[in-house]
Design a protein around this motif. Sequence first.
Motif, short mmCIF file in Angstrom:
data_model
loop_
_atom_site.label_atom_id
_atom_site.label_comp_id
_atom_site.label_asym_id
_atom_site.label_seq_id
_atom_site.Cartn_x
_atom_site.Cartn_y
_atom_site.Cartn_z
N GLY A 179 1.01 -1.50 -0.12
CA GLY A 179 -0.10 0.20 -0.39
C GLY A 179 1.40 1.15 0.22
O GLY A 179 0.42 2.38 0.28
N CYS A 180 1.92 1.16 -0.64
CA CYS A 180 3.20 2.60 -0.66
C CYS A 180 2.55 3.51 -1.36
O CYS A 180 2.41 5.00 -1.20
CB CYS A 180 4.01 1.98 -0.87
N ALA A 181 1.88 3.30 -2.60
CA ALA A 181 1.67 3.78 -3.09
C ALA A 181 0.18 4.43 -3.02
O ALA A 181 0.00 5.99 -3.29
CB ALA A 181 1.52 2.91 -4.69
N THR A 182 -0.03 4.57 -2.06
CA THR A 182 -1.27 5.29 -1.06
C THR A 182 -0.94 7.17 -0.80
O THR A 182 -1.84 7.73 -0.71
CB THR A 182 -1.80 4.75 -0.09
N CYS A 183 0.43 6.70 -0.18
CA CYS A 183 0.92 8.03 -0.22
C CYS A 183 1.50 8.68 -0.93
O CYS A 183 2.03 9.45 -1.62
CB CYS A 183 1.64 8.37 1.34
N HIS A 184 2.52 7.08 -1.59
CA HIS A 184 3.68 7.58 -2.85
C HIS A 184 3.23 8.10 -4.15
O HIS A 184 3.45 6.27 -4.61
CB HIS A 184 5.01 7.14 -2.25
N SER A 185 2.43 8.64 -4.86
CA SER A 185 1.87 8.25 -5.84
C SER A 185 2.63 9.49 -7.04
O SER A 185 3.29 10.27 -6.18
CB SER A 185 0.68 8.24 -5.56
N GLY A 186 2.26 9.14 -7.82
CA GLY A 186 2.01 10.14 -9.29
C GLY A 186 3.30 9.99 -9.58
O GLY A 186 4.22 8.71 -8.94
N GLU A 187 4.12 10.84 -10.81
CA GLU A 187 5.60 10.62 -11.19
C GLU A 187 6.51 10.76 -10.07
O GLU A 187 7.72 10.57 -10.33
CB GLU A 187 5.08 11.77 -12.31
N ASP A 188 6.17 11.79 -9.16
CA ASP A 188 7.45 11.35 -8.24
C ASP A 188 7.38 11.19 -6.92
O ASP A 188 7.97 11.49 -5.97
CB ASP A 188 8.03 13.19 -7.88
N PHE A 189 6.47 10.42 -7.03
CA PHE A 189 6.14 9.50 -5.68
C PHE A 189 5.76 9.84 -3.95
O PHE A 189 5.90 9.65 -3.72
CB PHE A 189 7.38 8.02 -5.67
N THR A 190 4.66 11.04 -4.63
CA THR A 190 4.65 11.61 -3.60
C THR A 190 2.99 12.10 -3.56
O THR A 190 2.99 12.76 -4.84
CB THR A 190 5.46 13.02 -3.66
N ALA A 191 1.98 12.14 -2.55
CA ALA A 191 0.73 12.72 -2.98
C ALA A 191 0.86 14.16 -2.41
O ALA A 191 -0.34 14.48 -1.76
CB ALA A 191 -0.60 12.45 -1.79
N PHE A 238 4.05 15.16 9.22
CA PHE A 238 5.35 15.46 8.45
C PHE A 238 5.01 15.35 7.12
O PHE A 238 3.84 14.61 6.53
CB PHE A 238 6.19 14.41 8.79
N LYS A 239 5.78 16.35 6.40
CA LYS A 239 5.28 15.91 4.20
C LYS A 239 5.93 14.95 3.92
O LYS A 239 6.79 14.31 4.20
CB LYS A 239 5.96 17.03 3.62
N VAL A 240 5.04 14.23 3.56
CA VAL A 240 5.30 12.84 2.35
C VAL A 240 6.79 13.74 1.18
O VAL A 240 6.03 14.07 0.61
CB VAL A 240 3.90 11.92 1.55
N PRO A 241 7.72 13.21 1.22
CA PRO A 241 8.25 13.29 0.43
C PRO A 241 8.42 12.04 -0.82
O PRO A 241 7.77 11.19 -0.79
CB PRO A 241 9.75 12.83 1.01
N GLY A 242 8.45 12.95 -2.43
CA GLY A 242 8.99 12.09 -3.23
C GLY A 242 10.03 11.48 -3.18
O GLY A 242 10.55 11.25 -2.17
N LEU A 243 9.93 9.89 -3.89
CA LEU A 243 10.77 8.99 -3.70
C LEU A 243 11.33 8.83 -4.51
O LEU A 243 12.64 7.48 -4.52
CB LEU A 243 9.72 6.93 -3.36
N ARG A 244 12.01 9.51 -5.73
CA ARG A 244 12.82 9.08 -6.77
C ARG A 244 14.43 9.90 -6.47
O ARG A 244 14.76 10.85 -5.18
CB ARG A 244 12.91 10.55 -8.09
N ASN A 245 15.50 8.87 -6.25
CA ASN A 245 16.18 9.05 -6.28
C ASN A 245 16.85 8.30 -4.43
O ASN A 245 17.93 8.75 -4.17
CB ASN A 245 17.10 9.97 -6.53
N VAL A 246 15.34 7.83 -3.68
CA VAL A 246 15.82 7.84 -2.95
C VAL A 246 16.89 6.87 -1.62
O VAL A 246 17.02 7.16 -1.30
CB VAL A 246 14.49 7.23 -1.83
N ALA A 247 17.29 6.29 -2.40
CA ALA A 247 18.44 4.86 -2.77
C ALA A 247 19.83 5.72 -2.46
O ALA A 247 20.66 5.21 -1.76
CB ALA A 247 18.58 4.36 -3.82
N VAL A 248 20.23 6.60 -2.97
CA VAL A 248 21.27 7.90 -2.25
C VAL A 248 21.28 9.37 -1.29
O VAL A 248 22.33 9.36 -1.22
CB VAL A 248 21.43 8.28 -3.74
N THR A 249 20.50 8.93 -0.88
CA THR A 249 19.81 10.08 0.50
C THR A 249 19.63 9.66 1.80
O THR A 249 19.35 10.60 2.32
CB THR A 249 18.44 10.54 -0.33
N ALA A 250 20.19 8.64 2.27
CA ALA A 250 20.38 7.75 3.52
C ALA A 250 20.97 9.33 4.82
O ALA A 250 22.03 9.49 3.52
CB ALA A 250 20.70 6.66 3.96
#
Length: 317
Positions: free
Chosen positions: A197-209, A241-253
């Motif tokens: 159910g991740c897409a409920t909040c992380h949707s759209g082209e940039d994976f954020t609602a 808190f703001k739902v962030p977009g998930l693009r490039n999330v693998a390099v933002t730890a």
Amino acid sequence: MFKVKQIVTVLSAALFFVITVAFQHQENDVSTKAELGEKLFSDPILSRGKAISCASCHIPQFAFADTAAFSVGDKGTRVSRNSPALTNLSGRTEFFWDGRAASLEEQILGPLLAHDEMDLPVEQAVERLKQDTFYSAAFQKIFKTEVNQRNLLSAIASFERTLETTNTPYDRYLDGDEKAMSEQAVRGRILFIGKAGCATCHSGEDFTADRFKNIGLFNGKELTDPGRFKVTKDSAHIGLFKVPGLRNVAVTAPYMHNAMFKTLKEVVQYYNTPDKFVSNSIKRDLSLGTSLNLSDGEVDDIVAFLEALTDDRFKKK
């Protein structure tokens, strides 16, 4: 012979000087607002002690995020929240973890003025740039006027709006390249959209609602940041808190506003079983009321999908 050597030495020095000046001119020459903004973004001239730049906390090779849990400001003090990535923000409507800015221009003022960050009143920033030969000429060239607050913010925001990234395995997969993503990532995408159910909040082209959510990282004890409540003073916003977009999330730890998770796997494990990580959450969203019942393999599949959202320019980082 001695005079010949002297002449050669002088000519060599002169040539080196000409080449150096030409290189510096080429490097410093800007012709667009975005180019000027990029230079300003990386220049410590905009911090009180000239110790940091925007790029100090938003590192280009890490999708303009910070690899430290909490960035260090101009005076060596640490900020209170993790620095978010700046890619793919041109379509966003609120900025910062608590949404206190409504535009990129307004967002830029935040760290510029913040005592623990750049700590430079905008009037002083403008005056510094007016006194700088390069910037004074560059603003006149591009804006047809001297430096002022409006065109300073406009230049940096113009650069940030260029940080759109779509060159990922995921995008190539959507375009018909079935081998662009691994089989594991493909399974992860199905789980992301469906069971997890991740897409409920992380949707759209940039994976954020483009919404605010309380995912359970506030309990008033160990976790005391109330999030959006600090801005609105509305009790309904405690822990949001703001739902962030998930693009490039693998390099933002590391992840979350408080940087409490070091890996994407930990993040997915948290959503799978939040009570194992945080007890007595206050007003946690009902969608996170029970376990997602993901197996270890399914957690790994989702992580593989999230990694496939990394633009090629960052994949080696």
